[in-house]
Design an enzyme around this catalytic site. Structure first.
Site, short mmCIF file in Angstrom:
data_model
loop_
_atom_site.label_atom_id
_atom_site.label_comp_id
_atom_site.label_asym_id
_atom_site.label_seq_id
_atom_site.Cartn_x
_atom_site.Cartn_y
_atom_site.Cartn_z
N CYS A 171 0.80 -1.23 0.00
CA CYS A 171 0.00 0.00 0.00
C CYS A 171 0.83 1.28 0.00
O CYS A 171 0.33 2.34 -0.33
CB CYS A 171 -0.93 0.03 1.21
SG CYS A 171 -2.03 -1.38 1.29
N HIS A 179 -3.16 7.27 3.88
CA HIS A 179 -3.60 6.00 3.28
C HIS A 179 -5.01 5.70 3.79
O HIS A 179 -5.34 5.97 4.95
CB HIS A 179 -2.63 4.89 3.69
CG HIS A 179 -3.04 3.55 3.18
ND1 HIS A 179 -3.39 3.32 1.88
CD2 HIS A 179 -3.17 2.35 3.82
CE1 HIS A 179 -3.72 2.06 1.72
NE2 HIS A 179 -3.60 1.44 2.89
N ASN A 200 -10.19 0.61 0.10
CA ASN A 200 -8.72 0.61 0.15
C ASN A 200 -8.17 0.21 -1.21
O ASN A 200 -8.26 -0.95 -1.60
CB ASN A 200 -8.26 -0.37 1.24
CG ASN A 200 -6.75 -0.42 1.38
OD1 ASN A 200 -6.03 0.21 0.61
ND2 ASN A 200 -6.27 -1.17 2.36
N1 ACO Z 1 -19.22 -8.70 7.59
C1 ACO Z 1 -19.76 -9.10 8.74
N2 ACO Z 1 -19.04 -9.59 9.75
C2 ACO Z 1 -17.71 -9.67 9.58
C3 ACO Z 1 -17.07 -9.28 8.39
C4 ACO Z 1 -17.90 -8.78 7.36
N3 ACO Z 1 -17.40 -8.36 6.18
N4 ACO Z 1 -15.74 -9.46 8.51
C5 ACO Z 1 -15.54 -9.96 9.74
N5 ACO Z 1 -16.73 -10.09 10.39
C6 ACO Z 1 -16.98 -10.58 11.72
C7 ACO Z 1 -15.85 -11.42 12.25
O1 ACO Z 1 -16.01 -12.75 11.81
C8 ACO Z 1 -16.06 -11.28 13.76
O2 ACO Z 1 -17.09 -12.16 14.13
P1 ACO Z 1 -17.00 -12.96 15.53
O3 ACO Z 1 -16.95 -11.88 16.59
O4 ACO Z 1 -18.25 -13.77 15.54
O5 ACO Z 1 -15.75 -13.76 15.45
C9 ACO Z 1 -16.62 -9.87 13.91
O6 ACO Z 1 -17.07 -9.47 12.61
C10 ACO Z 1 -15.63 -8.88 14.44
O7 ACO Z 1 -14.47 -8.92 13.68
P2 ACO Z 1 -13.24 -8.05 14.08
O8 ACO Z 1 -12.05 -8.53 13.34
O9 ACO Z 1 -13.15 -7.95 15.55
O10 ACO Z 1 -13.67 -6.59 13.55
P3 ACO Z 1 -12.87 -5.28 13.63
O11 ACO Z 1 -13.66 -4.28 14.37
O12 ACO Z 1 -11.44 -5.48 14.04
O13 ACO Z 1 -12.84 -4.79 12.12
C11 ACO Z 1 -11.42 -4.76 10.20
C12 ACO Z 1 -12.23 -5.61 11.14
C13 ACO Z 1 -12.35 -3.82 9.49
C14 ACO Z 1 -10.73 -5.67 9.18
C15 ACO Z 1 -10.38 -3.94 11.00
O14 ACO Z 1 -9.69 -4.79 11.87
C16 ACO Z 1 -9.39 -3.26 10.12
O15 ACO Z 1 -9.73 -2.35 9.38
N6 ACO Z 1 -8.12 -3.65 10.21
C17 ACO Z 1 -7.08 -3.06 9.37
C18 ACO Z 1 -7.41 -3.32 7.97
C19 ACO Z 1 -6.34 -2.90 7.09
O16 ACO Z 1 -5.41 -2.28 7.43
N7 ACO Z 1 -6.51 -3.26 5.86
C20 ACO Z 1 -5.60 -2.94 4.87
C21 ACO Z 1 -4.52 -3.88 4.84
S1 ACO Z 1 -3.41 -3.36 3.66
C22 ACO Z 1 -3.12 -1.88 4.21
O17 ACO Z 1 -3.66 -0.99 3.66
C23 ACO Z 1 -2.33 -1.81 5.40
#
Ligand code: ACO
Length: 381
Positions: free
Chosen positions: A111, A249, A279
């Site tokens: 990224c 970003h 993203n």
């Molecule tokens: N829809 C519905 N539910 C979902 C989805 C979805 N698309 N994806 C995950 N869940 C569920 C999970 O299974 C979990 O369920 P559980 O509690 O029954 O196990 C629940 O939602 C909570 O998941 P978490 O991982 O705790 O959610 P969180 O609040 O951490 O959000 C997210 C997840 C959005 C991915 C966040 O952690 C994030 O943005 N992380 C960084 C992402 C990132 O940087 N991405 C880019 C990578 S490359 C770069 O640019 C660096």
């Protein structure tokens, strides 16, 4: 030593829009979940190769700078989703533009590829190796996305943007930056299935499995972007109050809010595209920059901060000083070919192809993926 002013800018957004409602037609997800956890409502899906998007953005950036393609001396192509590994993608853009006198190189830091590319091109201009450069940030993630994995497939989109840098005696362009990498955590974001570790071992190129520890990446992203911003500001002899515009970003709205809070920069100064584009990896910062210019948010002489974070886990932040011109010198008439399908149809095409392959090749790929997953970080490809 001269500086490297940004004198041209252009973006190319593929027109096909994939909404959260579209995703919910095949994933166990909801618009509410995606919006509340990420700030994303829709993203773009490209109907053309990445180099085509990059070339359109580049032609627009060159026209904006009033620079003829034949006068260009360097093309830096920032991406982690190359159309082909060999030949490199920068050379493909060179051919489309007719930039016959330019050197051409690809930079992959995921990224942050555009931002690392910006540092590389700036250094080559400042040391007199070249007088100008085109720096591209482009990503075409949709063909190798594991669409049925809701943890990752809701987060990403396709897009491209580019800037032109030109040598300048004025103190413009990148004034200071910090580049870093949390390599110990490199396994938290990993796309298995792309690379020589899988070649000729039963895995089709792009038939991916994504390892993605969202919460760990989230924490590291905030820490890395804030630390890099602190260091870059110190190097430039500036403080957060000197920053006119934050162009971060765009991985998650909550990450941007946390970075703004810890970096002590009000959210009103942040440029946001995450809601409309998701993203786009290497394309997020340059697309946000181009949109800020189009909306008149970059004022003459403005100071910008561009914190970034990506797979690796690479991190960086750049302090950029804008010149007096904030409007294009010219416009390009090039565009993408017309769209004949919807974003959802494009995505369902990729899903159907994956399902067909996993049915016909069941069992063949599993050992290779398992072996790659078990490989210790230090020796992993
Ligand atoms: N829809 C519905 N539910 C979902 C989805 C979805 N698309 N994806 C995950 N869940 C569920 C999970 O299974 C979990 O369920 P559980 O509690 O029954 O196990 C629940 O939602 C909570 O998941 P978490 O991982 O705790 O959610 P969180 O609040 O951490 O959000 C997210 C997840 C959005 C991915 C966040 O952690 C994030 O943005 N992380 C960084 C992402 C990132 O940087 N991405 C880019 C990578 S490359 C770069 O640019 C660096």
């Amino acid at each position: 030593m001269s500086y490297a002013a940004i004198t041209g800018w252009g973006k190319c957004m593929p027109p096909a829009i994939l909404s959260n409602a579209d995703l919910a037609t095949f994933l166990d997800t909801t618009d509410d979940w995606i919006v509340s956890r990420t700030g994303m409502r829709e993203r773009r899906i490209s109907h053309v190769p990445a180099t085509d998007m990059a070339a359109v953005a580049s032609a627009r950036a060159l026209a904006c700078a009033g620079l003829a393609a034949g006068d260009l001396q360097l093309i830096v192509y920032g991406s982690c989703s190359y159309d082909e590994q060999v030949p490199n993608s920068a050379s493909g853009v060179q051919v489309i533009l007719g930039a016959h006198n330019a050197g051409a190189m690809d930079v992959n830091t995921a990224c942050t590829s555009f931002l690392y590319g910006l540092s590389s091109a700036t250094a080559l201009i400042r040391t007199g190796v070249v007088k100008n450069a085109l720096v591209i940030g482009v990503e075409l993630i949709s063909p190798y996305m594991d669409w049925d994995n809701r943890n990752v497939s809701v987060l990403f989109g396709d897009g491209a943007a580019a800037v032109v840098l030109q040598a300048s005696d004025e103190k413009l362009g990148v004034l200071a930056e910090h580049l870093g990498c949390y390599a110990d955590a490199r396994q938290t974001l990993r796309v298995r299935g792309m690379g020589c570790a899988y070649a000729n071992r039963g895995v089709r190129y792009g038939d991916t499995r994504w390892d993605f520890d969202g919460q760990e990446i989230f924490k590291k992203a905030v820490k890395g972007m804030c630390q890099a911003s602190d260091i870059a500001l110190q190097k430039a002899g500036l403080t957060p109050t000197d920053i006119d515009l934050l162009v971060p970003h765009q991985a998650n709205l909550r990450i941007i809010e946390s970075v703004a809070k810890y970096a002590k920069i009000p959210m009103e100064k942040a440029v946001l595209t995450v809601e409309r584009y998701g993203n786009m990896s290497a394309a997020t910062v340059p697309v946000a920059l181009v949109e800020a210019l189009e909306e008149g948010r970059v004022k003459p002489g403005a100071t910008l901060l561009t914190p970034g974070f990506g797979g690796g886990l690479t991190l960086c932040s750049h302090v950029i000083r804008w010149g007096s011109r904030v409007t294009p010198l010219g416009a390009s008439s090039v565009d993408l070919p017309p769209l004949t399908t919807t974003a959802l149809e494009l995505v369902n095409g990729y899903r159907a192809e994956r399902a067909r392959r996993s049915e016909s090749e069941a069992g063949l790929q599993a050992p290779v993926f398992a072996e790659a997953a078990a490989r210790p970080p230090a020796s992993a490809a």
